[in-house]
Design an enzyme around this catalytic site. Structure first.
Site, PDB file in Angstrom:
ATOM      1  N   THR A  76      21.182   3.433 -11.843  1.00 46.15           N
ATOM      2  CA  THR A  76      20.479   2.957 -10.658  1.00 46.15           C
ATOM      3  C   THR A  76      21.081   3.606  -9.415  1.00 46.15           C
ATOM      4  O   THR A  76      22.304   3.762  -9.319  1.00 46.15           O
ATOM      5  CB  THR A  76      20.569   1.424 -10.526  1.00 46.15           C
ATOM      6  OG1 THR A  76      20.054   1.036  -9.241  1.00 46.15           O
ATOM      7  CG2 THR A  76      21.993   0.916 -10.658  1.00 46.15           C
ATOM      8  N   ILE A 105      12.495  -7.452  -5.895  1.00 45.97           N
ATOM      9  CA  ILE A 105      11.225  -6.865  -5.483  1.00 45.97           C
ATOM     10  C   ILE A 105      11.362  -5.354  -5.561  1.00 45.97           C
ATOM     11  O   ILE A 105      12.225  -4.767  -4.909  1.00 45.97           O
ATOM     12  CB  ILE A 105      10.863  -7.291  -4.051  1.00 45.97           C
ATOM     13  CG1 ILE A 105      10.780  -8.810  -3.936  1.00 45.97           C
ATOM     14  CG2 ILE A 105       9.546  -6.650  -3.616  1.00 45.97           C
ATOM     15  CD1 ILE A 105      10.688  -9.304  -2.498  1.00 45.97           C
ATOM     16  N   VAL A 107      10.659  -2.514  -8.863  1.00 51.93           N
ATOM     17  CA  VAL A 107      11.273  -2.253 -10.170  1.00 51.93           C
ATOM     18  C   VAL A 107      11.712  -0.803 -10.291  1.00 51.93           C
ATOM     19  O   VAL A 107      12.606  -0.468 -11.063  1.00 51.93           O
ATOM     20  CB  VAL A 107      10.297  -2.647 -11.307  1.00 51.93           C
ATOM     21  CG1 VAL A 107      10.814  -2.240 -12.677  1.00 51.93           C
ATOM     22  CG2 VAL A 107      10.043  -4.152 -11.262  1.00 51.93           C
ATOM     23  N   GLY A 109      10.607   3.556 -10.516  1.00 46.79           N
ATOM     24  CA  GLY A 109       9.736   4.361 -11.365  1.00 46.79           C
ATOM     25  C   GLY A 109       8.402   4.694 -10.743  1.00 46.79           C
ATOM     26  O   GLY A 109       7.598   5.416 -11.330  1.00 46.79           O
ATOM     27  N   HIS A 178       9.852  -1.093   1.452  1.00 48.60           N
ATOM     28  CA  HIS A 178      10.677  -0.778   2.632  1.00 48.60           C
ATOM     29  C   HIS A 178       9.850  -0.736   3.916  1.00 48.60           C
ATOM     30  O   HIS A 178      10.374  -0.336   4.966  1.00 48.60           O
ATOM     31  CB  HIS A 178      11.433   0.540   2.465  1.00 48.60           C
ATOM     32  CG  HIS A 178      12.227   0.618   1.200  1.00 48.60           C
ATOM     33  ND1 HIS A 178      13.064  -0.394   0.784  1.00 48.60           N
ATOM     34  CD2 HIS A 178      12.315   1.581   0.241  1.00 48.60           C
ATOM     35  CE1 HIS A 178      13.631  -0.067  -0.357  1.00 48.60           C
ATOM     36  NE2 HIS A 178      13.195   1.122  -0.710  1.00 48.60           N
TER      37      HIS A 178
END
Length: 266
Positions: A76, A105, A107, A109, A178
């Site tokens: 990650t 909030i 995931v 990908g 964002h």
């Protein structure tokens, strides 16, 4: 014949021989310094996605108390690009053995079905936790105690319905679009479902200064940074007449580069 080697007379599975970061001379600290993504593990790449998650969960067992190393193992960017994990470790360690409910909030990908690296980290770090992800795209993240919901963080009614279904929540992490107005919508909808003593975390706050995400120069309204500044009033709400300002039950506010932790008053 099964690919195992011997260590002190005992068989060692090949997965156990692999370093967590598969490059000579780079431990966890080295990769944090480079801010580069650790290269994929060649043995894990031979496995299906489901088996990769299973293998990482097994490899995670001896390091499950160290969020930075878990982040590098699951790849990650919270660990290798942003160095958020040391802050998570500081604030969430007291909850590690609790039967928490965590919602993240975003995931990862993007539009493809993959992603979920950080959900794997949380599943390993919180052995009794129920881990939920929310993404605008349909996603499948394998693993016990992981549930992914499809929905938009811009939809306040949908967020409240999710809070009703899975709450009360111990930890909420906003790593979604964002976009400033989406961040504020999510906070407004989900903070009431956060347990007293819980944490609400907003990541990647550098986007508050980027017009594409609704940001701008310092002081731009409706951004994650402005929300965080406004919450200073909530921390100090006993010092003024509350009816003059909208306040939230926040008693601690910890701001680091690009990430903020809000603690709900117990």
């Amino acid at each position: 014949g099964d690919g195992r080697t011997r260590r002190g007379g005992a068989a060692v599975h090949p997965l156990r021989r692999l370093p967590l970061v598969n490059v000579p001379g780079h431990g966890a600290a080295g990769w944090l310094a480079t801010r580069r993504r650790p290269p994929p593990n060649p043995l894990l790449q031979r496995l299906s996605r489901e088996h990769q998650f299973l293998a990482r969960r097994l490899l995670a067992l001896p390091i499950r108390r160290d969020l930075t190393r878990l982040g590098l193992l699951f790849q990650t960017d919270k660990a290798w690009r942003h160095d958020y994990m040391r802050h998570y470790q500081r604030h969430l360690a007291p909850l590690r053995r609790e039967a928490i409910v965590l919602l993240e909030i975003g995931v990862g990908g993007y539009k493809i079905a993959e992603g979920g690296a950080s959900l794997g980290v949380w599943q390993s770090y919180f052995p009794r936790g129920r881990i939920h992800g929310l993404d605008v795209h349909e996603k499948h993240v394998p693993g016990p105690r992981i549930t992914v919901h499809q929905g938009s963080q811009a939809d306040e009614d949908s967020l409240r319905a999710l809070g009703e279904r899975i709450g009360p929540l111990d930890v909420v992490i906003d790593d979604g679009s964002h976009v400033g107005r989406h961040i504020i919508t999510s906070f407004t909808a989900l903070f009431p479902y956060l347990k007293p003593g819980g944490w609400y975390i907003i990541e990647d706050m550098e986007t508050a200064y980027v017009p594409f995400f609704g940001g701008g120069p310092p002081g731009e309204p409706n951004t994650s940074v402005q929300l965080t500044k406004d919450l200073v009033d909530s921390v100090n709400r006993s010092c003024f007449e509350a009816s003059t300002t909208v306040t939230w039950d926040v008693d601690e506010l910890h701001v680091y580069e690009q990430i903020a932790f809000m603690h709900k008053a117990a």
